[in-house]
Scaffold this active site. Structure first.
Site, PDB file in Angstrom:
ATOM      1  N   LYS A  77       4.248 -14.930  14.951  1.00  0.00           N
ATOM      2  CA  LYS A  77       2.853 -15.009  14.489  1.00  0.00           C
ATOM      3  C   LYS A  77       2.072 -13.737  14.806  1.00  0.00           C
ATOM      4  CE  LYS A  77       2.631 -19.882  13.670  1.00  0.00           C
ATOM      5  NZ  LYS A  77       2.089 -21.218  13.970  1.00  0.00           N
ATOM      6  N   ARG A 125       9.241 -24.510  17.378  1.00  0.00           N
ATOM      7  CA  ARG A 125       9.478 -24.268  15.951  1.00  0.00           C
ATOM      8  C   ARG A 125       9.624 -22.763  15.755  1.00  0.00           C
ATOM      9  NH1 ARG A 125       6.501 -22.723  11.645  1.00  0.00           N
ATOM     10  NH2 ARG A 125       6.992 -23.638   9.622  1.00  0.00           N
TER      11      ARG A 125
HETATM   12  C1  7PJ Z   1       3.353 -24.175  12.061  1.00  0.00           C
HETATM   13  C2  7PJ Z   1       3.774 -25.180  11.194  1.00  0.00           C
HETATM   14  C3  7PJ Z   1       3.120 -24.507  13.438  1.00  0.00           C
HETATM   15  C4  7PJ Z   1       3.754 -26.751  12.883  1.00  0.00           C
HETATM   16  C5  7PJ Z   1       3.572 -23.323  10.120  1.00  0.00           C
HETATM   17  C6  7PJ Z   1       4.202 -19.953  10.309  1.00  0.00           C
HETATM   18  C7  7PJ Z   1       3.146 -20.606   9.516  1.00  0.00           C
HETATM   19  N1  7PJ Z   1       3.974 -26.460  11.594  1.00  0.00           N
HETATM   20  N2  7PJ Z   1       3.892 -24.631   9.973  1.00  0.00           N
HETATM   21  N3  7PJ Z   1       3.330 -25.818  13.778  1.00  0.00           N
HETATM   22  N4  7PJ Z   1       3.257 -23.020  11.371  1.00  0.00           N
HETATM   23  N5  7PJ Z   1       3.946 -28.004  13.311  1.00  0.00           N
HETATM   24  O1  7PJ Z   1       5.319 -20.430  10.468  1.00  0.00           O
HETATM   25  O2  7PJ Z   1       3.885 -18.836  10.792  1.00  0.00           O
HETATM   26  O3  7PJ Z   1       2.719 -23.701  14.283  1.00  0.00           O
HETATM   27  S1  7PJ Z   1       3.591 -22.207   8.780  1.00  0.00           S
END
Ligand code: 7PJ
Length: 282
Positions: free
Chosen positions: A219, A254
């Site tokens: 990020k 994640r």
């Molecule tokens: C997240 C997500 C996160 C959850 C994205 C990226 C943007 N779902 N979907 N948590 N981020 N639960 O991957 O940079 O931080 S999309």
């Protein structure tokens, strides 16, 4: 605190691998276009140690082209079905109830919603009726405008209270507590300072009584805190933030870089176990 989520043990922290089926995902640069490539990438991430695969068909990057739910379904459902048939625990990353329904029918075990089931009036009912587990993420504003000028009096407190309210709404809709998990939503309507405050205070989310999931992978706050590296050169900062999360009780990470994260978790976990066995005598 439950020791598993969607059938995945949480006795040790687990890694959720990100698979984007979109032509404009900022981190994968469109490399994994198409269903076959996404399935192959997911299998690779499982081989690297991912316990869950998070399949997304809509980019939430500010300025990204809007995707209709029909297009999102066309992108994600074949991937979800193929992976679920192989016994892989699949999560669907979506804000749309129609996509949730189609993905769970195709075998998704988890609904991962950056709008915490508030983005579509049908989401709460669909999620409750589906029997799937749910990740509730905090976001301030909408992806298109969320980074404009986010303001908080006390970001960790406000994120905690929002997630508590969303957990209540889910329980009231009939989703059992053991199917729920929360996420502070790093980067979603937060300044760099807010993100750092949230990471420092992650342990405050444990009073909610459900597992905490953290998404920091590649990020932009990482580049902002360091040397403005592009997303694919943020793995060091991603691991630093992930480990800070583990120290504060995070159960699911994640990530894009599964092999590197699995290795970091293994070393962190071995140290943790050793610490728990040691009694210091002077
Ligand atoms: C997240 C997500 C996160 C959850 C994205 C990226 C943007 N779902 N979907 N948590 N981020 N639960 O991957 O940079 O931080 S999309």
């Amino acid at each position: 605190m439950p020791s598993s989520f969607a059938g995945v043990t949480l006795d040790l922290p687990q890694v959720m691998g990100i698979v984007n089926v979109t032509p404009d995902s900022f981190s994968d640069g469109g490399r994994y276009l198409g269903v076959e490539a996404a399935i192959a990438h997911a299998r690779d991430l499982v081989a690297q140690g991912a316990a869950i695969i998070d399949v997304g068909g809509e980019s939430t990057r500010p300025g990204a082209a809007a995707v209709s739910p029909e297009e999102e379904i066309a992108r994600t459902v074949p991937v979800v079905r193929a992976l679920a048939e192989e016994g892989i625990c699949v999560s669907i990353d979506t804000r749309h109830a129609a996509v949730m329904r189609a993905a769970v029918e195709a075998g998704a075990a988890i609904i991962n919603d950056i709008s915490a089931l508030e983005g579509d009036p049908d989401s709460l009912g669909v999620a409750a009726g589906s029997g799937a587990s749910v990740v509730l993420m905090h976001m301030r504003g909408q992806p298109a405008d969320m980074q404009a000028a986010p303001q908080y009096r006390d970001a960790p407190r406000e994120v905690h209270d929002y997630l508590a309210a969303r957990l209540e709404a889910c329980l009231a809709a009939g989703i059992p507590e053991e199917k729920l998990c929360v996420d502070p939503g790093i980067g979603f309507g937060k300044t760099v300072e807010h993100n750092v405050q949230l990471l420092a205070a992650l342990d405050e989310l444990h009073s909610l009584g459900v597992p905490v999931l953290l998404g920091v992978s590649r990020k932009s706050f990482i580049g902002a805190l360091s040397r403005q590296e592009p997303p694919d050169r943020r793995v060091g900062g991603s691991l630093a933030a992930a480990l800070a999360g583990l120290d504060r009780g995070v159960k699911i990470l994640r990530v894009h870089d599964v092999a590197e994260t699995v290795q970091a978790v293994a070393v962190w976990h071995a140290i943790k176990i050793s610490q728990s066995k040691r009694t210091f005598t002077s």
